[in-house]
Design a protein around this motif. Structure first.
Motif, PDB file in Angstrom:
ATOM      1  N   HIS A 112       7.283   4.266 -17.563  1.00 54.86           N
ATOM      2  CA  HIS A 112       7.426   4.687 -15.969  1.00 54.86           C
ATOM      3  C   HIS A 112       8.584   5.018 -15.250  1.00 54.86           C
ATOM      4  CE1 HIS A 112       2.508   3.177 -15.031  1.00 54.86           C
ATOM      5  NE2 HIS A 112       2.833   2.421 -16.534  1.00 54.86           N
ATOM      6  N   ASP A 160      -1.653  -4.835 -11.304  1.00 52.96           N
ATOM      7  CA  ASP A 160      -2.219  -3.109 -10.874  1.00 52.96           C
ATOM      8  C   ASP A 160      -1.446  -2.284  -9.727  1.00 52.96           C
ATOM      9  OD1 ASP A 160      -4.157  -3.227 -12.914  1.00 52.96           O
ATOM     10  OD2 ASP A 160      -5.760  -3.662 -12.376  1.00 52.96           O
ATOM     11  N   TRP A 161      -1.829  -3.857  -8.745  1.00 51.85           N
ATOM     12  CA  TRP A 161      -0.989  -3.177  -7.392  1.00 51.85           C
ATOM     13  C   TRP A 161       0.559  -2.613  -7.934  1.00 51.85           C
ATOM     14  CZ3 TRP A 161      -3.287  -8.444  -5.325  1.00 51.85           C
ATOM     15  CH2 TRP A 161      -4.335  -8.594  -4.509  1.00 51.85           C
ATOM     16  N   THR A 162       0.760  -4.405  -8.362  1.00 56.86           N
ATOM     17  CA  THR A 162       2.453  -2.749  -8.564  1.00 56.86           C
ATOM     18  C   THR A 162       2.765  -2.436  -9.838  1.00 56.86           C
ATOM     19  OG1 THR A 162       3.095  -5.860  -9.509  1.00 56.86           O
ATOM     20  CG2 THR A 162       4.245  -4.005 -10.114  1.00 56.86           C
ATOM     21  N   ASP A 211       1.164   0.408  -9.577  1.00 51.77           N
ATOM     22  CA  ASP A 211       0.258   1.037  -8.311  1.00 51.77           C
ATOM     23  C   ASP A 211       1.419   1.909  -7.623  1.00 51.77           C
ATOM     24  OD1 ASP A 211      -2.233   1.379  -9.431  1.00 51.77           O
ATOM     25  OD2 ASP A 211      -3.005   0.614  -8.056  1.00 51.77           O
ATOM     26  N   ALA A 212       1.976   0.387  -7.161  1.00 49.33           N
ATOM     27  CA  ALA A 212       3.544   1.127  -6.043  1.00 49.33           C
ATOM     28  C   ALA A 212       4.334   0.634  -6.463  1.00 49.33           C
ATOM     29  CB  ALA A 212       3.717  -0.491  -5.321  1.00 49.33           C
ATOM     30  N   TRP A 213       4.927   1.081  -8.033  1.00 45.32           N
ATOM     31  CA  TRP A 213       5.652   1.593  -9.004  1.00 45.32           C
ATOM     32  C   TRP A 213       5.161   3.077  -8.939  1.00 45.32           C
ATOM     33  CZ3 TRP A 213       6.622  -0.802 -14.226  1.00 45.32           C
ATOM     34  CH2 TRP A 213       7.722  -0.161 -15.041  1.00 45.32           C
ATOM     35  N   ASP A 214       4.463   3.400  -8.785  1.00 47.40           N
ATOM     36  CA  ASP A 214       4.299   5.075  -9.663  1.00 47.40           C
ATOM     37  C   ASP A 214       4.407   6.043  -8.026  1.00 47.40           C
ATOM     38  OD1 ASP A 214       3.507   4.703 -11.927  1.00 47.40           O
ATOM     39  OD2 ASP A 214       1.685   4.905 -11.939  1.00 47.40           O
ATOM     40  N   THR A 215       4.476   5.255  -6.959  1.00 49.47           N
ATOM     41  CA  THR A 215       4.214   6.142  -5.644  1.00 49.47           C
ATOM     42  C   THR A 215       5.378   5.700  -5.305  1.00 49.47           C
ATOM     43  OG1 THR A 215       2.254   5.253  -4.961  1.00 49.47           O
ATOM     44  CG2 THR A 215       3.300   5.276  -3.562  1.00 49.47           C
ATOM     45  N   THR A 247       0.770  -1.294  -0.188  1.00 51.11           N
ATOM     46  CA  THR A 247       0.202   0.070  -0.232  1.00 51.11           C
ATOM     47  C   THR A 247       0.943   0.702   0.188  1.00 51.11           C
ATOM     48  OG1 THR A 247      -0.025   0.048   2.463  1.00 51.11           O
ATOM     49  CG2 THR A 247      -2.081  -1.279   1.314  1.00 51.11           C
ATOM     50  N   ASP A 248       0.149   2.437  -0.458  1.00 50.20           N
ATOM     51  CA  ASP A 248       1.172   3.642  -0.023  1.00 50.20           C
ATOM     52  C   ASP A 248       1.704   3.683   1.050  1.00 50.20           C
ATOM     53  OD1 ASP A 248      -0.551   4.049  -3.059  1.00 50.20           O
ATOM     54  OD2 ASP A 248      -1.210   5.549  -2.831  1.00 50.20           O
TER      55      ASP A 248
END
Length: 411
Positions: free
Chosen positions: A187, A147-149, A151-155, A109-110
């Protein structure tokens, strides 16, 4: 850059200190990845190193001297450990840089990423085994992982963390590799690592690549190094390819013809061109680092057993009883693996053996002999046409890994 500088060598004596220490903090993980080395399970093992033992391990890593080796906390899923941020902060306090290699699960998570960043983690590595949810999630065994990956990458990037993206190369994604590189370019990542499967754990059930296919992919990864920072894991003959390609570029020879590259290379190159990934030398290539199992690399299991690699399941001692410094420097297994004269078969006869050495993990996984020839390499010793050029590759020559690159290598 001379031929000698086509390879980077470790700044310090690899017999005295490793470049990187990987710690399998737990085997607990909710995923069911087809290739899993650890054969991860849902629950934590009561035999895991507890917080006190893990802090002691970090102290042993610091005892190698400054700058200490990079310490990577992996798993399983390291977020299954409630003491993760405490250990990252402790590492920082004793002078050990810590990176984290989490699984792409709902734990990623973020909030947790912000916590490991605040604790002092220098970066994270994430796995991306396909450019689409279908490819990646099928390989990881759970829907939603893709999708989780991302999202974590961008965060992580937004937090200013260094991100390494690891792609396991198997038959399921061979033809998708250019599209994966496109995602890495879009990314942004500090490093893209193509990991070549080792037949251990669940990975024994996956089909092997042929030596010709591996050669095609290694040359494709080399090409992509002009677009994204690229390396390989468990494909040490990438260093041979880097030397060969450097020489052939200087002599003006056609690398496809000289190296006998096949239809897979042509397909990958064509797709990369379609995606706009091939536009000449857009960035300075990152020379591969001379690291191998037991030679700059050490793995500590969740129970404290020390291995030359996480994919080479031969133990050399346990950090609960013997300091990691002693095991790494003096154990019979580690000292033997650092001796290129122990190599057998084609590896033992190869003119590139001191800058390559082959995957000792794959040799063991395939034959039961860690000194056997690399089974995924088809190179015939002495067949490269520019043998005189190789005289520029004396043992120990080449560029040193800089401090920035030391922080970059966290997988």
């Amino acid at each position: 850059m001379s031929t000698a500088r086509a390879i980077r060598h470790q700044r310090h004596d690899a017999a005295q200190r490793p470049f990187i220490v990987i710690w399998e903090s737990t085997r607990a993980c909710p995923l069911a990845c087809l290739h899993c080395r650890a054969e991860a399970v849902p629950d934590r093992d009561p035999r895991e190193l507890d917080t006190a033992a893990a802090r002691e391990l970090l102290g042993q890593v610091a005892d190698f001297g400054r700058p200490a080796p990079l310490f990577v906390i992996t798993g399983g899923d390291p977020f299954q450990r409630p003491d993760l941020t405490e250990l990252i902060a402790h590492g920082r306090s004793v002078g050990v840089r810590v990176a984290v290699s989490p699984s792409g699960t709902p734990t990623l998570t973020d909030e947790r990423l912000r916590a490991v960043h605040a604790a002092g983690a220098v970066g994270i590595s994430l796995s991306l085994d396909g450019s689409t949810p279908g490819l990646h999630d099928t390989f990881r065994g759970v829907p939603g992982v893709y999708d989780w990956t991302l999202d974590a990458w961008d965060t992580a990037r937004a937090l200013g963390m260094k991100v390494q993206i690891n792609t396991t190369v198997t038959r399921h994604n061979l033809h998708d590799l250019p599209d994966t590189v496109r995602l890495v370019a879009d990314h942004g990542a500090m490093l893209w690592s193509a990991f070549f499967l080792v037949p251990t754990g669940r990975g024994r059930a996956l089909g092997a690549l042929t030596a010709d296919e591996v050669e095609d992919v290694l040359n494709f990864v080399y090409d992509m190094g002009s677009t994204v920072p690229a390396k390989t894991t468990e494909a040490h003959h990438f260093r041979r390819v880097a030397v060969q390609r450097r020489i052939l570029a200087r002599t003006g020879d056609d690398h496809v013809a000289v190296l006998g590259l096949g239809p897979l290379y042509r397909e990958l190159s064509g797709r990369a061109a379609e995606l706009g990934l091939v536009r000449g030398e857009r960035r300075v290539r990152r020379p591969p680092l001379d690291v191998n199992a037991g030679r700059g690399f050490v793995f500590v299991s969740h129970t404290g057993t020390v291995h030359p690699s996480g994919f080479l399941p031969l133990g050399a001692g346990n950090v609960r009883r013997t300091p990691l410094t002693e095991i790494y420097r003096a154990s019979e297994l580690f000292t033997a693996l650092r001796d290129p004269d122990r190599l057998g078969g084609r590896c033992g006869r190869c003119e590139f053996r001191r800058v390559c050495g082959g995957s000792r993990s794959r040799a063991y996984g395939t034959t039961g002999d860690p000194y056997a020839e690399e089974p995924w390499c088809g190179y015939v010793p002495g067949s490269f046409p520019h043998q005189r050029e190789l005289a520029q590759l004396p043992a120990g020559a080449g560029e040193d890994a800089s401090g920035e690159e030391r922080r970059a290598e966290h997988a």
